[in-house]
Design a protein around this motif. Structure first.
Motif, PDB file in Angstrom:
ATOM      1  N   GLU A   1      -0.274  -4.351 -12.484  1.00  0.00           N
ATOM      2  CA  GLU A   1       0.307  -4.530 -11.146  1.00  0.00           C
ATOM      3  C   GLU A   1       1.682  -5.188 -11.172  1.00  0.00           C
ATOM      4  O   GLU A   1       2.533  -4.897 -10.332  1.00  0.00           O
ATOM      5  CB  GLU A   1      -0.625  -5.367 -10.267  1.00  0.00           C
ATOM      6  CG  GLU A   1      -1.773  -4.602  -9.668  1.00  0.00           C
ATOM      7  CD  GLU A   1      -2.542  -5.439  -8.679  1.00  0.00           C
ATOM      8  OE1 GLU A   1      -2.200  -5.429  -7.494  1.00  0.00           O
ATOM      9  OE2 GLU A   1      -3.487  -6.133  -9.115  1.00  0.00           O
TER      10      GLU A   1
ATOM     11  N   THR B   1      -6.861  -3.061  -1.115  1.00  0.00           N
ATOM     12  CA  THR B   1      -7.511  -2.636  -2.348  1.00  0.00           C
ATOM     13  C   THR B   1      -8.972  -2.327  -2.031  1.00  0.00           C
ATOM     14  O   THR B   1      -9.650  -3.121  -1.381  1.00  0.00           O
ATOM     15  CB  THR B   1      -7.411  -3.722  -3.432  1.00  0.00           C
ATOM     16  OG1 THR B   1      -6.039  -4.013  -3.668  1.00  0.00           O
ATOM     17  CG2 THR B   1      -8.045  -3.250  -4.719  1.00  0.00           C
TER      18      THR B   1
ATOM     19  N   PHE C   1       3.579  -3.346  -8.020  1.00  0.00           N
ATOM     20  CA  PHE C   1       2.852  -2.142  -7.630  1.00  0.00           C
ATOM     21  C   PHE C   1       2.928  -1.927  -6.124  1.00  0.00           C
ATOM     22  O   PHE C   1       3.172  -0.815  -5.645  1.00  0.00           O
ATOM     23  CB  PHE C   1       1.396  -2.264  -8.090  1.00  0.00           C
ATOM     24  CG  PHE C   1       0.488  -1.179  -7.590  1.00  0.00           C
ATOM     25  CD1 PHE C   1       0.713   0.148  -7.921  1.00  0.00           C
ATOM     26  CD2 PHE C   1      -0.604  -1.480  -6.784  1.00  0.00           C
ATOM     27  CE1 PHE C   1      -0.120   1.163  -7.451  1.00  0.00           C
ATOM     28  CE2 PHE C   1      -1.443  -0.483  -6.323  1.00  0.00           C
ATOM     29  CZ  PHE C   1      -1.203   0.842  -6.658  1.00  0.00           C
TER      30      PHE C   1
ATOM     31  N   PRO D   1      -5.198  -2.344 -12.388  1.00  0.00           N
ATOM     32  CA  PRO D   1      -4.791  -3.663 -11.886  1.00  0.00           C
ATOM     33  C   PRO D   1      -4.142  -4.549 -12.945  1.00  0.00           C
ATOM     34  O   PRO D   1      -3.410  -5.481 -12.609  1.00  0.00           O
ATOM     35  CB  PRO D   1      -6.103  -4.264 -11.367  1.00  0.00           C
ATOM     36  CG  PRO D   1      -7.187  -3.499 -12.047  1.00  0.00           C
ATOM     37  CD  PRO D   1      -6.650  -2.129 -12.281  1.00  0.00           C
TER      38      PRO D   1
ATOM     39  N   PRO E   1       4.130   0.057 -13.332  1.00  0.00           N
ATOM     40  CA  PRO E   1       2.672   0.033 -13.170  1.00  0.00           C
ATOM     41  C   PRO E   1       2.068   1.413 -13.410  1.00  0.00           C
ATOM     42  O   PRO E   1       2.706   2.438 -13.170  1.00  0.00           O
ATOM     43  CB  PRO E   1       2.487  -0.402 -11.706  1.00  0.00           C
ATOM     44  CG  PRO E   1       3.770  -1.064 -11.327  1.00  0.00           C
ATOM     45  CD  PRO E   1       4.833  -0.372 -12.115  1.00  0.00           C
TER      46      PRO E   1
ATOM     47  N   TYR F   1      -0.221   4.177 -12.227  1.00  0.00           N
ATOM     48  CA  TYR F   1      -0.854   4.600 -10.984  1.00  0.00           C
ATOM     49  C   TYR F   1      -0.653   6.099 -10.797  1.00  0.00           C
ATOM     50  O   TYR F   1       0.212   6.707 -11.416  1.00  0.00           O
ATOM     51  CB  TYR F   1      -0.276   3.844  -9.787  1.00  0.00           C
ATOM     52  CG  TYR F   1       1.148   4.225  -9.430  1.00  0.00           C
ATOM     53  CD1 TYR F   1       1.419   5.013  -8.313  1.00  0.00           C
ATOM     54  CD2 TYR F   1       2.228   3.804 -10.203  1.00  0.00           C
ATOM     55  CE1 TYR F   1       2.714   5.368  -7.979  1.00  0.00           C
ATOM     56  CE2 TYR F   1       3.521   4.146  -9.876  1.00  0.00           C
ATOM     57  CZ  TYR F   1       3.765   4.923  -8.759  1.00  0.00           C
ATOM     58  OH  TYR F   1       5.052   5.275  -8.433  1.00  0.00           O
TER      59      TYR F   1
ATOM     60  N   THR G   1       3.125  -7.636  -5.113  1.00  0.00           N
ATOM     61  CA  THR G   1       3.222  -7.258  -6.520  1.00  0.00           C
ATOM     62  C   THR G   1       4.239  -6.134  -6.698  1.00  0.00           C
ATOM     63  O   THR G   1       4.648  -5.471  -5.734  1.00  0.00           O
ATOM     64  CB  THR G   1       1.860  -6.788  -7.061  1.00  0.00           C
ATOM     65  OG1 THR G   1       1.481  -5.578  -6.382  1.00  0.00           O
ATOM     66  CG2 THR G   1       0.789  -7.856  -6.855  1.00  0.00           C
TER      67      THR G   1
END
Length: 256
Positions: A215, A154, A12, A212, A220, A222, A10
């Motif tokens: 992603e 994850t 991410f 999520p 993204p 985060y 992804t």
């Protein structure tokens, strides 16, 4: 890995790869990876954030930090190394010029934003760890090059109310430490089930809190949550230290 399996990487995950650093000890034979770090920038200074036990006792010329540049085997200059054995966290201040010119184009430092590590963990947010298992990272002597592949795992939040006396007895403080679960059936990006031996070499990896739903977005959502320091393999649990303790130390040492 089956040849027909195509890893799902992804946006991410690619970003976390940019922030992740493989750490090797050149005195070890064979020369496999011993840990992971986070490439970090604060106020135009460059650091590697990691776990203390990963780098403790290694001579400067043997401590190899791979920032992604092709065929890198040069032990980068370390302006300062700080370790806190009690919390098992550490930082390495890099030479600024080297950090700029001796990193691969794909490696970018994480720049700290807001730290909100004690937020209520919504079911919509997840934790992830991106690190270099020792079984998949090494110094290739023929090429004189560092080679490795990172795992993205994850994880799920392990509520402190569930911590047993066995866990707390290892010196954990709920104000400083957190625990994450990765489960027996957790897979990496190759679709392979993570085994307990696979997490060796991931110590020192960044623990990231992310949304999520973003992603695959170009940007993204985060943030850096902590540093992974150890694990309870029989329980499929990882433990870490909140990132603020490293950031506060860097601020105290350089910007107070």
């Amino acid at each position: 890995m089956p040849k027909e399996y195509i890893p799902h990487i992804t946006k991410f995950h690619r970003i976390l790869q940019e922030h992740s650093v493989m750490i090797l000890d050149r005195s070890n034979m064979p020369q496999y990876g011993i840990g992971t770090g986070v490439f970090f920038e604060y106020n135009d200074n460059f650091f590697i954030l990691t776990a203390c036990h990963v780098i403790k006792g290694i001579k400067d010329n043997d401590l190899l930090l791979s920032l992604g540049i092709e065929y890198q085997s040069y032990p980068m200059k370390k302006e300062k190394i700080w370790c806190n054995e009690a919390l098992d966290i550490a930082y390495i201040q890099l030479n600024r010029t080297e950090a700029i010119y001796l990193r691969g184009l794909q490696n970018k430092p994480f720049k700290i934003g807001s730290i909100n590590e004690h937020r209520t963990i919504s079911k919509d947010l997840r934790h992830a760890i991106n690190g270099f298992p020792g079984v998949m990272s090494e110094l290739n002597e023929e090429k004189n090059a560092v080679e490795g592949e990172s795992y993205l795992i994850t994880t799920f939040w392990y509520d402190p109310t569930r911590w047993t006396n066995e866990i707390i007895g290892n010196g954990l403080d709920k104000e400083k430490h957190f625990i994450l679960g990765y489960g027996k059936e957790t897979t990496n990006q190759f679709g392979e089930i993570i085994k307990n031996k696979d997490v060796r070499g991931m110590s020192g990896a960044g623990v990231w809190l992310f949304d999520p739903k973003t992603e695959e977005d170009e940007t993204p959502v985060y943030e850096l949550y902590g540093i992974q320091t150890s694990w309870y393999p029989t329980k499929y649990l990882l433990r870490g230290v909140y990132i603020r303790f490293l950031i506060e130390k860097i601020k105290e040492d350089y910007f107070s």
